[in-house]
Scaffold this active site. Structure first.
Site, short mmCIF file in Angstrom:
data_model
loop_
_atom_site.label_atom_id
_atom_site.label_comp_id
_atom_site.label_asym_id
_atom_site.label_seq_id
_atom_site.Cartn_x
_atom_site.Cartn_y
_atom_site.Cartn_z
N ILE A 148 0.83 -1.22 0.00
CA ILE A 148 0.00 0.00 0.00
C ILE A 148 0.86 1.26 0.00
O ILE A 148 0.46 2.30 -0.53
CB ILE A 148 -1.01 -0.01 1.18
CG1 ILE A 148 -2.08 1.05 0.96
CG2 ILE A 148 -0.32 0.17 2.52
CD1 ILE A 148 -2.88 0.91 -0.30
N SER A 179 11.73 0.13 7.79
CA SER A 179 11.18 -1.12 7.29
C SER A 179 12.30 -2.14 7.34
O SER A 179 13.45 -1.81 7.05
CB SER A 179 10.71 -0.91 5.84
OG SER A 179 9.60 -1.72 5.53
N LYS A 230 -5.64 1.58 7.69
CA LYS A 230 -6.81 0.83 8.16
C LYS A 230 -6.50 -0.66 8.19
O LYS A 230 -5.67 -1.09 7.39
CB LYS A 230 -8.06 1.11 7.31
CG LYS A 230 -7.90 0.88 5.80
CD LYS A 230 -7.69 -0.45 5.17
CE LYS A 230 -8.42 -1.66 5.59
NZ LYS A 230 -8.05 -2.83 4.70
N ASP A 285 -10.42 -7.78 6.30
CA ASP A 285 -9.41 -6.79 5.89
C ASP A 285 -9.98 -5.93 4.74
O ASP A 285 -10.01 -4.70 4.85
CB ASP A 285 -8.08 -7.44 5.49
CG ASP A 285 -7.10 -6.40 4.98
OD1 ASP A 285 -6.53 -5.66 5.81
OD2 ASP A 285 -6.96 -6.27 3.75
#
Ligand code: NAP
Length: 312
Positions: free
Chosen positions: A16, A38, A91, A169
């Site tokens: 994303i 990351s 989200k 999800d």
């Protein structure tokens, strides 16, 4: 906060981030991408760290966007808020309702903004539908969110693990539109969750809801749809049928398309970053948890059915 550019750190560089966050940040002059944290990925030309703690220590960052899976977000959010950083949550905002409520309290305590994003609420048809529904009397609602998990979530093991939400999800995107558009709040009255024998999260679910005004809502969520994908909500009202289709991109009234503003490929996330800057500017948070509460309540109330193991 003054109008200065917001130095942003992104945590959890995955699908994303590359699909939506990077292009949306690049188009927003209010943000400058300062660093990433990351374990296995980085962004060309941007300082890279393997974890959020070292990024916060080394960089002068104002805000972070937490884009790792929900099960791993709370500790990072807590650290960022305690360090005085504004926080954007992908989200669903967390793995549990209580952890996110506590994060909201922490944001208040430290005088920073927390933004629990629901990208589907920025779909082109959503606010138009909400405005129309506010003038109609609702009779019933049917939500259908079905897609092919192998196509949309290849190699995402976290999604099948506890806290990964499984079919919710994507399904929580439908619930985020539903709860935004409903004229009165809804609650769960019954739920059936379908788990593959080898997974800790559901592959399908049927949920019944009711609004506090007594309107019945059915929700059908399925990840096994290979030929008939759908991301739709049908509202039966005293004026006929209002349909939100394609995940919030299209609106139909009595089977006729209603013109809505054209959205670019990144329109939802561009709107998210515009709102994040505005929240920071105004010194407020936006943590609205109705979709997560409905999913949590479905888990609380559900009958559980086990089906054959699913190999993706
Ligand atoms: P993803 O690509 O599987 O994961 C994002 C990144 O999070 C990974 O690349 C990984 O980066 C990091 N990560 C994975 N497991 C982790 C762990 N145990 N601890 C810390 N970091 C971990 O997932 P995604 O599709 O981007 O989704 C991330 C979030 O965005 C989810 O909440 C999802 O619901 C939401 N979202 C996704 C989409 C979509 O189309 N994919 C759309 C809207 C919203 P490192 O290995 O480099 O640390």
């Amino acid at each position: 906060m003054s109008n200065k550019v917001i130095n942003l750190g992104i945590v959890g560089v995955g699908k994303i981030v590359r699909d939506q966050h990077l292009p949306s940040i690049a188009k927003n002059s209010g943000f400058s991408l300062s660093a990433t944290a990351s374990r296995n990925a980085s962004v060309d030309g941007v300082q890279a760290f393997s974890d959020i703690a070292s990024m916060l220590e080394a960089c002068d960052i104002d805000a972070v966007a937490l884009c790792m899976p929900p099960q791993y977000r709370q500790a990072a959010a807590q650290l960022a808020l305690k360090s005085g950083k504004h926080v954007l949550l992908e989200k669903p905002p967390g793995a549990t309702v209580s952890e996110v409520e506590q994060l909201a309290e922490l944001a208040d305590k430290h005088g920073v903004s927390l933004f629990a994003t629901w990208h589907s609420r920025y779909g082109a048809a959503v606010d138009v539908a909400k405005a129309l529904l506010s003038e109609q009397r609702l009779k019933s609602v049917a939500l259908v969110w079905q897609e092919d998990v192998r196509k949309w979530h290849p190699n995402q093991q976290w999604i099948w693990q506890a806290g990964g939400l499984g079919v919710f999800d994507p399904g929580i995107n439908g619930l985020s539109i539903l709860t935004h558009c409903l004229p009165s709040p809804a609650y769960v009255t019954s739920a059936d969750l379908i788990f593959p024998a080898n997974k800790a999260a559901p592959i399908a679910a049927n949920i019944n809801f009711k609004t506090v005004d007594g309107v019945d809502i059915s929700g059908q969520f399925d990840w096994r749809a290979t030929g008939s994908e759908a991301w739709n909500i049908d509202f039966e009202t005293d004026q006929g049928l209002l349909q939100i289709k394609d995940g919030g991109a299209r609106l139909l009234l009595n089977n006729e398309d209603v013109a809505v503003a054209e959205h670019s490929e990144h329109g939802e996330y561009e709107a998210i970053y515009t709102r994040f800057a505005d929240l920071i500017q105004r010194g407020v948070s936006d943590v609205e948890l109705a979709p997560l509460k409905l999913v949590a309540d479905a888990f609380l109330l559900a009958n559980r059915e086990e089906v054959d193991a699913f190999n993706d």
